[in-house]
Design an enzyme around this catalytic site. Structure first.
Site, PDB file in Angstrom:
ATOM      1  N   TYR A 109     -16.928 100.069  16.946  1.00 19.53           N
ATOM      2  CA  TYR A 109     -17.969  99.617  16.019  1.00 19.53           C
ATOM      3  C   TYR A 109     -19.248 100.378  16.316  1.00 19.53           C
ATOM      4  CZ  TYR A 109     -19.854  96.745  12.395  1.00 19.53           C
ATOM      5  OH  TYR A 109     -20.406  96.337  11.211  1.00 19.53           O
ATOM      6  N   ARG A 161     -25.050 100.584   1.857  1.00 17.97           N
ATOM      7  CA  ARG A 161     -26.041 100.503   2.929  1.00 17.97           C
ATOM      8  C   ARG A 161     -25.312 100.366   4.256  1.00 17.97           C
ATOM      9  NH1 ARG A 161     -28.732  96.190   6.222  1.00 17.97           N
ATOM     10  NH2 ARG A 161     -26.856  96.938   7.258  1.00 17.97           N
ATOM     11  N   LYS A 179     -15.035  95.770  11.464  1.00 20.63           N
ATOM     12  CA  LYS A 179     -15.368  94.351  11.567  1.00 20.63           C
ATOM     13  C   LYS A 179     -14.120  93.505  11.789  1.00 20.63           C
ATOM     14  CE  LYS A 179     -19.887  93.659  10.584  1.00 20.63           C
ATOM     15  NZ  LYS A 179     -20.813  92.744  11.257  1.00 20.63           N
ATOM     16  N   ASN A 423     -29.692  99.522  13.929  1.00 18.86           N
ATOM     17  CA  ASN A 423     -28.635 100.365  14.445  1.00 18.86           C
ATOM     18  C   ASN A 423     -28.156 101.304  13.339  1.00 18.86           C
ATOM     19  OD1 ASN A 423     -26.610  98.867  12.886  1.00 18.86           O
ATOM     20  ND2 ASN A 423     -26.795  97.267  14.445  1.00 18.86           N
TER      21      ASN A 423
END
Length: 573
Positions: A109, A161, A179, A423
């Site tokens: 991730y 986004r 995720k 991030n």
């Protein structure tokens, strides 16, 4: 369906029942064990000769794949290695990931997943999940039914986004797949019950449009009414085909993210992790930080650097938490201020979004401010005058928390809270080291991206990462196990409290307001139980779900362990 999880009538042990034999078992990552198939299984399943003759234990397989992982020269290559392993053998992948969670979380991730999204069309190997393009808008039900099992959780994005990197088009698929890997690794949602989905409505990213290898729709983004009609069609189809599924929205552009959450939150079990999950993990960090500095939540003043969807979620949940501490809603809102690209948000602005208007500082307050230009109060000036106790960054603007800004926070607080949350790492408002050094070791720091420990003044600080993985997997687990019908903000506040309760005195002594990632399954379990309890109180789940709750949730959590595989042709449908 070629396989299913069954239980032995005599022992109760779970096993994998397959209705066909042969090499498909090796090609399905949910049934493949590779060299860990026993000799008896190989004979019964017609796998003799299809794998090397020596039986390997999982420990031996783990040593092999970890050795290969360590040999990769870059984080992106390690990401590709892990993705390829997941495509071959889900159980081995998740055992490796859970065994090295602190090391590998930043690879599967953020921050590495951001680079993977940018390079998606160039590192594409095997499809995972569902891709629904605007051109297929009249066939969404049919596409959803191509999934062999009703999912427990869907994570959907439109790729506009992605983290702080902006529009990545179809490359955004790296986010829902990442995720959902964390849903399984961190909370034990069975991997076969997860479904990543990308809604491909085109892209406005010129680099992607010009890339001859780009695998998405090569057109500008569909917007306006046509876009919303497409999203409506998608949600309607999900409600028809998978009426009990949890639907998580991920990495939509600010306006769309807020619109979709408000449009659908009362129609199905749905939430937005960027808005609600981020808020929950931040509030958990605030609870931990207050244990460090001895402050009370009701006395805090919060300054948000950034005014996007994440900031809106954080502000809203902090208001709910302050209200629970006895403040009126108006009093709670007055404790929060926001700074965007134009400076401190005030009521002097002619037009602004409703979120900004809610937290705009009154013009009368500015009369007492010492600043160069009251029409453009800088972040540093806002700190000197508003005197916040905590500074939270969600701007995606690297360097926003400059040395002057951090020193201003240290000037008005003995132990300021400084949370640069944007991030990936390249978008962080400041680094953990900068926040600690510029505050002379007094700042309580939490970050959105992982940073190494910081040594200052003879002390080593372990930076707590406000990683949404502490929250969203447990929320999803609770919603699934509890058969929760709707998701509310109060569930995320209770999730924050559950996470904060697991922060130990040792964590705090190390300078971290979050537990270690090695305890993340315990965190997910606690969050899931908190969500179910709140759902029952609010009438969104049946009271029977509280019976033996903690054991019920624990039993539902999938473990990355090999099960025996048995050939049972009579189970063919």
């Amino acid at each position: 369906m070629n396989w299913s999880i069954e239980h032995d009538a005599q022992t109760g042990e779970a096993y994998v029942a397959v209705t066909e034999r042969g090499d498909w078992i090796l090609r399905d990552p949910l049934t493949n064990k590779g060299t860990a198939f026993t000799l008896d299984e190989r004979r019964a399943l017609h796998l003799d000769g299809l794998v090397p003759p020596v039986f390997s234990t999982m420990a031996q397989q783990l040593a092999r794949v970890y050795e290969n992982y360590l040999g990769k020269p870059s984080s992106l290559e390690r990401y590709i290695h892990l993705t390829s392993l997941q495509d071959r053998n889900e159980v081995l992948f998740f055992r490796l990931l859970t065994s090295h969670i602190e090391e590998m979380m930043p690879v599967v991730y953020t921050p590495t997943v951001g680079e993977a999204c940018q390079q998606f069309s160039h590192i594409f190997r095997r499809p995972r999940g569902l891709y629904i393009s605007y051109d297929q808008r009249d066939r969404i039900d049919e596409i959803l039914r191509n999934q062999p099992r009703p999912p427990a959780v869907i994570v959907v994005t439109d790729g506009e986004r992605i983290l702080g990197l902006g529009d990545q088009g179809i490359g955004g698929m790296g986010i829902p797949t990442g995720k959902l890997s964390l849903y399984t690794a961190c909370a034990g949602i069975p991997p076969e019950l997860t479904m990543p989905i990308t809604l491909d409505v085109g892209t406005d990213n010129e680099t992607r449009l010009a890339d001859p290898l780009y695998v998405g729709l090569r057109q500008r983004r569909i917007r306006g009414e046509r876009y919303q009609e497409f999203v409506d069609q998608f949600v309607d189809a999900v409600m028809r085909v998978f009426p009990e599924t949890v639907l998580q929205w991920e990495d939509f552009f600010k306006g769309n993210a807020i619109t979709q959450l408000e449009r659908f939150r009362d129609r199905l079990c749905t939430f937005n992790d960027d808005i609600q999950g981020t808020a929950s993990v931040v509030v958990a960090g605030v609870y931990g930080a207050l244990r460090m500095n001895g402050g009370a939540l009701r006395d805090q003043r919060i300054l948000l650097g950034g005014a996007g969807a994440s900031a809106q979620g954080i502000a809203g949940l902090l208001v709910l938490a302050l209200h629970d501490e006895g403040l009126s809603l108006d009093e709670a809102r007055r404790r929060i201020a926001t700074v965007d690209s134009r400076g401190l948000v005030t009521t002097a602005r002619a037009e602004m979004e409703p979120f900004k208007a809610t937290y705009a500082r009154p013009v009368e307050e500015l009369a007492s401010y010492v600043c160069a230009d009251r029409a453009h109060v800088t972040l540093e000036e806002a700190i000197d005058n508003f005197k916040p106790t905590m500074l939270i960054g969600t701007s995606g603007t690297p360097g926003l928390f400059s040395e002057a800004v951090v020193r201003a926070m240290a000037r008005v607080n003995e132990r300021p809270l400084v949370f640069p949350l944007s991030n990936p790492t390249s978008k962080a408002e400041c680094t953990a080291a900068q926040a600690i050094e510029w505050s002379e070791g007094r700042a309580i720091v939490a970050t959105g991206s992982p940073f190494p420990p910081v040594t200052f003044g003879g002390r080593t600080y372990r930076t707590g990462q406000g990683n949404n993985a502490f929250i969203f997997p447990g929320v999803g687990l609770g919603l699934w196990v509890g058969r929760v019908r709707r998701v509310t903000d109060a569930m995320f506040l209770d999730a924050a409290r559950a996470l904060a309760s697991l922060v130990t005195d040792e964590d705090l002594a190390e300078g971290s307001v979050y537990p270690r990632l090695t305890r993340i399954r315990d965190c997910s379990h606690a969050v899931a139980c908190a969500v179910i309890r709140r759902a029952v109180v609010e009438g969104h789940a049946e009271p029977v779900m509280l019976d033996d709750l903690e054991a019920r949730v624990l039993r539902a959590m999938w473990q990355p362990e090999y099960r025996s595989v048995r050939y049972e042709p009579d189970r063919r449908q």
